[in-house]
Design a protein around this motif. Structure first.
Motif, mmCIF file in Angstrom:
data_model
loop_
_atom_site.group_PDB
_atom_site.id
_atom_site.type_symbol
_atom_site.label_atom_id
_atom_site.label_comp_id
_atom_site.label_asym_id
_atom_site.label_seq_id
_atom_site.Cartn_x
_atom_site.Cartn_y
_atom_site.Cartn_z
ATOM 1 N N LEU A 63 -2.071 3.069 -5.786
ATOM 2 C CA LEU A 63 -2.208 3.354 -4.356
ATOM 3 C C LEU A 63 -0.957 3.014 -3.561
ATOM 4 O O LEU A 63 -0.676 3.630 -2.528
ATOM 5 C CB LEU A 63 -3.398 2.583 -3.783
ATOM 6 N N HIS A 64 -0.213 2.024 -4.030
ATOM 7 C CA HIS A 64 0.937 1.534 -3.248
ATOM 8 C C HIS A 64 2.236 1.623 -4.039
ATOM 9 O O HIS A 64 3.116 0.771 -3.903
ATOM 10 C CB HIS A 64 0.677 0.084 -2.829
ATOM 11 N N ALA A 65 2.350 2.666 -4.824
ATOM 12 C CA ALA A 65 3.545 2.814 -5.670
ATOM 13 C C ALA A 65 4.832 2.844 -4.850
ATOM 14 O O ALA A 65 5.871 2.345 -5.292
ATOM 15 C CB ALA A 65 3.427 4.086 -6.507
ATOM 16 N N ASP A 66 4.763 3.390 -3.635
ATOM 17 C CA ASP A 66 5.971 3.499 -2.810
ATOM 18 C C ASP A 66 6.221 2.247 -1.961
ATOM 19 O O ASP A 66 7.255 2.143 -1.306
ATOM 20 C CB ASP A 66 5.875 4.727 -1.896
ATOM 21 N N ARG A 67 5.266 1.284 -1.982
ATOM 22 C CA ARG A 67 5.418 0.055 -1.187
ATOM 23 C C ARG A 67 5.003 -1.156 -2.011
ATOM 24 O O ARG A 67 4.416 -2.090 -1.508
ATOM 25 C CB ARG A 67 4.563 0.147 0.084
ATOM 26 N N ILE A 68 5.335 -1.107 -3.271
ATOM 27 C CA ILE A 68 4.846 -2.140 -4.188
ATOM 28 C C ILE A 68 5.371 -3.525 -3.833
ATOM 29 O O ILE A 68 4.711 -4.542 -4.085
ATOM 30 C CB ILE A 68 5.213 -1.778 -5.645
ATOM 31 N N ALA A 69 6.561 -3.591 -3.222
ATOM 32 C CA ALA A 69 7.157 -4.887 -2.871
ATOM 33 C C ALA A 69 6.287 -5.655 -1.884
ATOM 34 O O ALA A 69 6.342 -6.893 -1.838
ATOM 35 C CB ALA A 69 8.551 -4.692 -2.294
ATOM 36 N N GLU A 70 5.475 -4.941 -1.100
ATOM 37 C CA GLU A 70 4.612 -5.597 -0.121
ATOM 38 C C GLU A 70 3.381 -6.254 -0.769
ATOM 39 O O GLU A 70 2.660 -6.986 -0.105
ATOM 40 C CB GLU A 70 4.152 -4.582 0.931
ATOM 41 N N HIS A 71 3.179 -5.982 -2.049
ATOM 42 C CA HIS A 71 1.955 -6.431 -2.703
ATOM 43 C C HIS A 71 2.211 -7.301 -3.924
ATOM 44 O O HIS A 71 1.294 -7.567 -4.699
ATOM 45 C CB HIS A 71 1.112 -5.212 -3.111
ATOM 46 N N VAL A 72 3.463 -7.753 -4.096
ATOM 47 C CA VAL A 72 3.801 -8.461 -5.337
ATOM 48 C C VAL A 72 3.074 -9.805 -5.458
ATOM 49 O O VAL A 72 2.735 -10.223 -6.581
ATOM 50 C CB VAL A 72 5.332 -8.652 -5.474
ATOM 51 N N GLU A 73 2.817 -10.484 -4.346
ATOM 52 C CA GLU A 73 2.117 -11.773 -4.444
ATOM 53 C C GLU A 73 0.687 -11.577 -4.953
ATOM 54 O O GLU A 73 0.218 -12.316 -5.829
ATOM 55 C CB GLU A 73 2.114 -12.482 -3.089
#
Length: 199
Positions: free
Chosen positions: A165-175
């Protein structure tokens, strides 16, 4: 100190502060009151006992008794399963992500039922609506009621769904991904996401 100067040592020992039985427990915000079955003031039980009492209240108490009478046994079991799956997502969660992780029909009806019986509430976020467990221990009770292997599979599904779902914003979900990969025993991914989260 005044006590040490005015009393002999054995007298001072008697006046030393007894350790608080709540030391080491998480501090609650001022004015925060939780119901007794969630370990509120006066409960005095350990964490494990609070969880057991919580399970009895949530799964055998008045609220689910009323829910059972209204929705029937089959729907009740599905509603409880949605609650358990949502608990793996966290205290608050995206309904979009839940839909990707839940392996049954659309969970919307069950979420509405859980809101009606005050297990969850809905909150409008900056970008999307999120659902929130009304009490932190309500979420913990639901999480602890899952078998370890089942929890691990749900964590794994959360990882895959989040990456999709967030392949283009993965950095926002790394935690969150670091947490879920660890709980899913996905060790290589857990190390990689933990390093990214620490940057």
């Amino acid at each position: 100190s005044f006590l040490s100067l005015s009393r002999p040592p054995h007298e001072c020992d008697r006046h030393r502060r007894e350790p608080d039985r709540h030391e080491g427990e998480p501090q609650r915000e001022a004015g925060h009151v939780e119901p007794a079955f969630l370990g509120g003031r006066g409960a005095g039980d350990g964490r494990a006992e609070r969880l057991r009492r919580g399970v009895r209240e949530l799964d055998g108490g008045a609220r689910l008794g009323g829910l059972r009478a209204q929705v029937g046994h089959r729907d009740l079991e599905e509603t409880k399963a949605v609650r358990q799956t949502a608990s793996v997502l966290g205290r608050e969660f995206s309904p979009r992500l839940l839909e990707q992780v839940w392996d049954g029909d659309a969970p919307t009806q069950h979420l509405d039922t859980l809101r009606r019986f005050e297990f969850l509430y809905e909150r409008v976020g900056a970008e999307d609506t999120v659902w929130v467990f009304k009490h932190a221990l309500t979420q913990e009770v639901a999480y602890e009621s899952l078998l370890h292997d089942h929890r691990r599979r749900i964590h794994r599904r959360i990882v895959k769904a989040t990456e999709r779902l967030h392949a283009d914003r993965i950095a926002e979900h790394v935690e969150r991904l670091a947490h879920h990969t660890f709980q899913a025993d996905m060790w290589d991914e857990a190390v990689a996401y933990s390093h990214q989260a620490a940057r």
